[in-house]
Design an enzyme around this catalytic site. Structure first.
Site, mmCIF file in Angstrom:
data_model
loop_
_atom_site.group_PDB
_atom_site.id
_atom_site.type_symbol
_atom_site.label_atom_id
_atom_site.label_comp_id
_atom_site.label_asym_id
_atom_site.label_seq_id
_atom_site.Cartn_x
_atom_site.Cartn_y
_atom_site.Cartn_z
ATOM 1 N N HIS A 27 0.816 -1.222 0.000
ATOM 2 C CA HIS A 27 0.000 0.000 0.000
ATOM 3 C C HIS A 27 0.846 1.266 0.000
ATOM 4 O O HIS A 27 0.366 2.331 0.374
ATOM 5 C CB HIS A 27 -0.969 -0.013 1.191
ATOM 6 N N CYS A 57 5.970 23.881 -7.213
ATOM 7 C CA CYS A 57 5.275 24.256 -8.460
ATOM 8 C C CYS A 57 3.838 24.700 -8.187
ATOM 9 O O CYS A 57 3.131 25.107 -9.096
ATOM 10 C CB CYS A 57 5.283 23.084 -9.445
ATOM 11 N N ASN A 83 -1.974 -13.468 15.813
ATOM 12 C CA ASN A 83 -3.003 -12.447 15.986
ATOM 13 C C ASN A 83 -3.702 -12.719 17.318
ATOM 14 O O ASN A 83 -3.961 -13.877 17.636
ATOM 15 C CB ASN A 83 -4.024 -12.563 14.812
HETATM 16 P P1 OAD Z 1 -6.787 -4.136 10.426
HETATM 17 O O1 OAD Z 1 -6.909 -2.954 11.314
HETATM 18 O O2 OAD Z 1 -7.917 -4.466 9.531
HETATM 19 O O3 OAD Z 1 -6.492 -5.425 11.291
HETATM 20 C C1 OAD Z 1 -5.537 -5.413 12.308
HETATM 21 C C2 OAD Z 1 -5.392 -6.824 12.833
HETATM 22 O O4 OAD Z 1 -4.347 -6.815 13.789
HETATM 23 C C3 OAD Z 1 -6.641 -7.376 13.524
HETATM 24 O O5 OAD Z 1 -6.889 -8.691 13.071
HETATM 25 C C4 OAD Z 1 -6.260 -7.372 15.010
HETATM 26 O O6 OAD Z 1 -6.866 -8.449 15.735
HETATM 27 C C5 OAD Z 1 -4.761 -7.547 14.933
HETATM 28 N N1 OAD Z 1 -3.995 -6.998 16.075
HETATM 29 C C6 OAD Z 1 -4.311 -6.000 16.922
HETATM 30 N N2 OAD Z 1 -3.331 -5.807 17.820
HETATM 31 C C7 OAD Z 1 -2.356 -6.705 17.518
HETATM 32 C C8 OAD Z 1 -1.078 -7.004 18.069
HETATM 33 N N3 OAD Z 1 -0.573 -6.339 19.126
HETATM 34 N N4 OAD Z 1 -0.352 -8.011 17.497
HETATM 35 C C9 OAD Z 1 -0.850 -8.703 16.443
HETATM 36 N N5 OAD Z 1 -2.043 -8.453 15.881
HETATM 37 C C10 OAD Z 1 -2.792 -7.466 16.408
HETATM 38 O O7 OAD Z 1 -5.414 -3.923 9.606
HETATM 39 P P2 OAD Z 1 -4.982 -4.530 8.210
HETATM 40 O O8 OAD Z 1 -5.435 -5.927 8.073
HETATM 41 O O9 OAD Z 1 -3.547 -4.227 8.040
HETATM 42 O O10 OAD Z 1 -5.519 -0.031 3.691
HETATM 43 O O11 OAD Z 1 -5.805 -3.621 7.220
HETATM 44 C C11 OAD Z 1 -5.619 -3.760 5.842
HETATM 45 C C12 OAD Z 1 -5.805 -2.440 5.155
HETATM 46 O O12 OAD Z 1 -7.032 -1.827 5.549
HETATM 47 C C13 OAD Z 1 -4.771 -1.391 5.511
HETATM 48 O O13 OAD Z 1 -3.555 -1.525 4.817
HETATM 49 C C14 OAD Z 1 -5.465 -0.118 5.139
HETATM 50 C C15 OAD Z 1 -6.805 -0.416 5.754
HETATM 51 O O14 OAD Z 1 -7.887 0.270 5.277
HETATM 52 C C16 OAD Z 1 -5.607 1.154 3.072
HETATM 53 O O15 OAD Z 1 -5.682 2.191 3.687
HETATM 54 C C17 OAD Z 1 -5.621 1.059 1.574
#
Ligand code: OAD
Length: 254
Positions: A126, A157, A220
């Protein structure tokens, strides 16, 4: 088992799979950076609980009102990311790469913390927040050098600056997508750390790995859409303590 005391038999199982594997790849999400002080997007304390992503993180929203998106989302992101340092989990993955136990990290994060920790092969699905690009002349400016006194910030610019990150509604750079798909199709083990696996195409990588016979291991504190379906097992816990314990288990077996 608690979030900070991962299950020893599962750690043993993960360490054995990693040591036996020829190719290990990690897919990381916002959860890996939570212990670095960066909130996730979904779930408790998630960014999308307080702001609507379609109103602030969609490319149409940025094009409609860049000042509003800078004021509500990007400026705050800069302040949070400026303060963040890599944690135990980022360092564990960098250590694994140095030991030739990890081929690459595919990350959905834009915080650059994998590279700060020492990982050298990082596919930034991303984008990366460290840079801003002028929407008019395409010149790049380091985010650290951007003056936030007047929003939206502008290039020399006169064009408006935008982060070199993917907004909703934009395509993943084709070379990133291709490389991530290749790594996922050819790995023997995929570590899926701190992602809800709800945003595609990043979330399709564990499916590709699983379909090609890889062992998919989730780290997770919560179950996800992959758990019990695509992932072979979930090590329940926070990324930092789990990855630290996993490295220790690997070292004991080396
Ligand atoms: P999410 O916020 O959707 O998910 C975060 C995950 O991390 C969840 O499953 C939590 O249970 C887990 N979590 C929380 N604390 C944690 C910890 N200390 N250790 C391990 N896991 C933990 O984030 P992403 O899956 O990265 O995209 O989201 C994907 C995309 O959605 C992002 O890149 C962003 C967002 O909208 C864009 O902005 C294009």
């Amino acid at each position: 088992m608690t979030a900070d005391k991962p299950d020893p038999p599962l750690l043993e199982r993960a360490a054995a799979a990693i040591l036996k594997a020829g190719r290990v790849v990690a897919l990381t999400g916002a959860g890996i950076s939570v212990e670095s002080g960066i909130p996730p997007f979904r779930g408790k304390g998630g960014l999308w609980e307080t702001i609507d992503p379609m109103e602030y993180a969609h490319i149409d929203a940025f094009q409609r009102d860049p000042a509003k998106v800078w004021r509500v989302l990007i400026k705050d992101m800069k302040e949070v990311l400026d303060r963040a340092d890599p944690n135990e989990a980022h360092r564990a993955l960098a250590w694994m790469e140095k030991q030739n136990l990890l081929q690459a990290v595919i990350t959905q994060n834009v915080d650059g913390l994998h590279q700060c920790a020492g990982s050298t092969d990082v596919i930034e699905f991303h984008g990366n927040f460290a840079w801003q690009r002028c929407i008019k002349c395409k010149a790049r400016t380091a985010t650290a050098a951007v003056d936030l006194c007047r929003l939206p910030p502008r290039c020399r610019c006169g064009g408006i600056l935008r982060p070199e990150c993917i907004f909703f509604g934009e395509l993943i750079p084709p070379q990133c997508l291709r490389r991530a798909e290749q790594l996922s199709a050819h790995c023997d083990v995929m570590l899926v750390i701190g992602t809800s696996a709800s945003v595609y195409p990043a979330a399709s990588m564990p499916f590709i790995a699983n379909q090609n016979g890889a062992t998919v291991i989730e780290i997770n504190p919560e179950r996800t859409a992959l758990s019990g379906k695509v992932s072979d097992f979930l090590i329940a816990g926070h990324a930092g303590p789990v990855m630290k314990a996993l490295v220790k288990t690997i070292v004991e077996r080396l």
